[in-house]
Design an enzyme around this catalytic site. Structure first.
Site, PDB file in Angstrom:
ATOM      1  N   GLN A 143      10.554 -41.056 -10.962  1.00  0.00           N
ATOM      2  CA  GLN A 143      11.352 -39.828 -11.056  1.00  0.00           C
ATOM      3  C   GLN A 143      11.825 -39.566 -12.487  1.00  0.00           C
ATOM      4  O   GLN A 143      11.626 -38.473 -13.027  1.00  0.00           O
ATOM      5  CB  GLN A 143      12.561 -39.945 -10.122  1.00  0.00           C
ATOM      6  CG  GLN A 143      13.508 -38.765 -10.164  1.00  0.00           C
ATOM      7  CD  GLN A 143      14.565 -38.832  -9.080  1.00  0.00           C
ATOM      8  OE1 GLN A 143      14.649 -37.969  -8.232  1.00  0.00           O
ATOM      9  NE2 GLN A 143      15.374 -39.879  -9.103  1.00  0.00           N
ATOM     10  N   LEU A 144      12.431 -40.555 -13.112  1.00  0.00           N
ATOM     11  CA  LEU A 144      12.886 -40.384 -14.495  1.00  0.00           C
ATOM     12  C   LEU A 144      11.718 -40.456 -15.467  1.00  0.00           C
ATOM     13  O   LEU A 144      11.618 -39.634 -16.385  1.00  0.00           O
ATOM     14  CB  LEU A 144      13.927 -41.456 -14.851  1.00  0.00           C
ATOM     15  CG  LEU A 144      14.382 -41.474 -16.322  1.00  0.00           C
ATOM     16  CD1 LEU A 144      15.012 -40.146 -16.723  1.00  0.00           C
ATOM     17  CD2 LEU A 144      15.351 -42.631 -16.562  1.00  0.00           C
ATOM     18  N   ASP A 184      25.097 -47.781 -13.015  1.00  0.00           N
ATOM     19  CA  ASP A 184      26.513 -47.922 -12.703  1.00  0.00           C
ATOM     20  C   ASP A 184      26.780 -49.110 -11.766  1.00  0.00           C
ATOM     21  O   ASP A 184      27.918 -49.581 -11.668  1.00  0.00           O
ATOM     22  CB  ASP A 184      27.030 -46.634 -12.044  1.00  0.00           C
ATOM     23  CG  ASP A 184      26.226 -46.231 -10.808  1.00  0.00           C
ATOM     24  OD1 ASP A 184      24.982 -46.110 -10.938  1.00  0.00           O
ATOM     25  OD2 ASP A 184      26.802 -46.036  -9.725  1.00  0.00           O
ATOM     26  N   TYR A 224      20.804 -55.691  -6.302  1.00  0.00           N
ATOM     27  CA  TYR A 224      20.268 -54.706  -7.251  1.00  0.00           C
ATOM     28  C   TYR A 224      21.102 -54.697  -8.530  1.00  0.00           C
ATOM     29  O   TYR A 224      20.566 -54.797  -9.651  1.00  0.00           O
ATOM     30  CB  TYR A 224      20.256 -53.315  -6.612  1.00  0.00           C
ATOM     31  CG  TYR A 224      20.005 -52.200  -7.597  1.00  0.00           C
ATOM     32  CD1 TYR A 224      18.761 -52.055  -8.203  1.00  0.00           C
ATOM     33  CD2 TYR A 224      21.016 -51.293  -7.937  1.00  0.00           C
ATOM     34  CE1 TYR A 224      18.535 -51.023  -9.123  1.00  0.00           C
ATOM     35  CE2 TYR A 224      20.793 -50.276  -8.847  1.00  0.00           C
ATOM     36  CZ  TYR A 224      19.554 -50.148  -9.438  1.00  0.00           C
ATOM     37  OH  TYR A 224      19.347 -49.143 -10.353  1.00  0.00           O
ATOM     38  N   LYS A 242      19.898 -55.915 -12.307  1.00  0.00           N
ATOM     39  CA  LYS A 242      19.905 -54.997 -13.454  1.00  0.00           C
ATOM     40  C   LYS A 242      20.803 -55.531 -14.569  1.00  0.00           C
ATOM     41  O   LYS A 242      20.495 -55.382 -15.755  1.00  0.00           O
ATOM     42  CB  LYS A 242      20.372 -53.597 -13.017  1.00  0.00           C
ATOM     43  CG  LYS A 242      19.381 -52.854 -12.135  1.00  0.00           C
ATOM     44  CD  LYS A 242      18.083 -52.518 -12.852  1.00  0.00           C
ATOM     45  CE  LYS A 242      18.271 -51.414 -13.880  1.00  0.00           C
ATOM     46  NZ  LYS A 242      16.979 -51.045 -14.528  1.00  0.00           N
ATOM     47  N   TRP A 296      23.535 -41.770 -10.129  1.00  0.00           N
ATOM     48  CA  TRP A 296      23.284 -40.660  -9.197  1.00  0.00           C
ATOM     49  C   TRP A 296      22.185 -39.723  -9.721  1.00  0.00           C
ATOM     50  O   TRP A 296      22.347 -38.513  -9.815  1.00  0.00           O
ATOM     51  CB  TRP A 296      24.580 -39.872  -8.963  1.00  0.00           C
ATOM     52  CG  TRP A 296      25.659 -40.634  -8.254  1.00  0.00           C
ATOM     53  CD1 TRP A 296      25.826 -41.987  -8.196  1.00  0.00           C
ATOM     54  CD2 TRP A 296      26.756 -40.063  -7.511  1.00  0.00           C
ATOM     55  NE1 TRP A 296      26.950 -42.303  -7.474  1.00  0.00           N
ATOM     56  CE2 TRP A 296      27.542 -41.145  -7.040  1.00  0.00           C
ATOM     57  CE3 TRP A 296      27.146 -38.774  -7.217  1.00  0.00           C
ATOM     58  CZ2 TRP A 296      28.699 -40.958  -6.272  1.00  0.00           C
ATOM     59  CZ3 TRP A 296      28.307 -38.583  -6.459  1.00  0.00           C
ATOM     60  CH2 TRP A 296      29.063 -39.661  -5.986  1.00  0.00           C
TER      61      TRP A 296
END
Length: 292
Positions: free
Chosen positions: A11-12, A102, A125, A129, A150
């Site tokens: 997506q990114l 986040d 997760y 990260k 988000w």
């Protein structure tokens, strides 16, 4: 500049490739088929072959709930994979941008999190990260760690698309109203990465849409804006609910709001208000549907 992008099929990643290309940069777009970041030898070989000026590391294991039981896979990608890309970038003298999250915070703070606040991830997760962050900081001499939240965009599945679908299918929709964060449009994040990579202002950055909302407030805004832009006629009754009403395997931070301290002190361009970005995304979505 020559830029190697990992996770370029995501997506990114897809929007990062698009924004870089539109701005005249050479891009080697690596998806999971063309680059297995968990393979150190392959990571080094492909990076050395292309010899980029910058590596933008978007590839990640992002299945938050699945990670609770698939621990090895989460760490293989998010920790070992990030180590591999840090080593590969270092060997060719490239800058490294690592996309983080986040979820490295526990969400218990009453205030927005700043870049140098102590991390305390609660999920597998988030822990994996954070492990990637530590390895990048340890192994790379020219790194940017970019924490975001988000995220939504045109490609792949995300919260905005899911709510648009459910809003048309369900008469009543309950959405969590006690988790607060900042929605982030992939195009805005990609433009920030474009600006960041052309500097030597290394360090940790919080990069998300400006302002904050709960998931319920975000959904309400999605429906209001979609009614104006997409003419979908969403009739679902929207009701707020608590996190306890929707138990999930992985804990979610109650507060995901991040202060953009590093963006301000480094005189970089801050993000626009999240609702303004949402409007642009829905317009892009409308255009994409018209051309299908």
């Amino acid at each position: 500049m020559k830029v190697l992008v990992t996770g370029a099929g995501g997506q990114l990643g897809r929007d990062v490739v698009r924004v870089l290309t539109e701005n005249g940069h050479g891009v080697l777009a690596c998806d999971r088929e063309s680059l297995d970041i968990s393979n150190l030898g392959q990571s080094i070989q492909i990076t050395q072959s292309y010899n980029p000026d910058v590596v933008i590391h978007c590839a990640a294991y992002t299945a938050v709930d699945a990670a609770e039981t698939d621990v090895d896979s989460a760490y293989r990608v998010n920790a070992a994979g990030s180590r591999n890309m840090a080593l590969a970038a270092e060997k060719v003298g490239a800058k490294l941008i690592y996309i983080s999250t986040d979820y490295v915070f526990d969400g218990s703070s009453a205030k927005p999190y700043q870049e140098y606040d102590n991390t305390n991830p609660q999920s597998v997760y988030g822990k994996s990260k954070r492990a990637g962050e530590v390895l990048v900081q340890t192994l790379s001499s020219r790194y940017f760690i970019v924490r975001t939240s988000w995220v939504y965009g045109l490609h792949g599945q995300n919260f905005v698309k899911t709510m648009l679908k459910l809003g048309q299918e369900k008469p009543v929709l309950k959405v969590v109203d006690d988790q607060k964060g900042s929605p982030t449009y992939t195009i805005d994040l990609a433009r920030f990465l474009l600006e960041l990579m052309e500097t030597e202002k290394y360090g940790i950055y919080h990069a998300s849409g400006s302002g904050s909302c709960t998931w319920y407030e975000f959904t309400k805004a999605i429906f209001e804006e979609a009614d104006q832009i997409l003419n979908l006629g969403i009739n679902a009754e929207l009701l707020p609910c608590s996190t306890d009403e929707f138990p999930r395997p992985a804990p979610r931070p109650a507060n995901s709001v991040m202060d953009h301290l590093s963006i301000r002190v480094n005189d970089l361009t801050d993000f626009r208000p999240w609702r303004e970005a949402l409007q642009d995304f829905l317009s892009e979505l409308a255009s994409a549907q018209e051309t299908v």
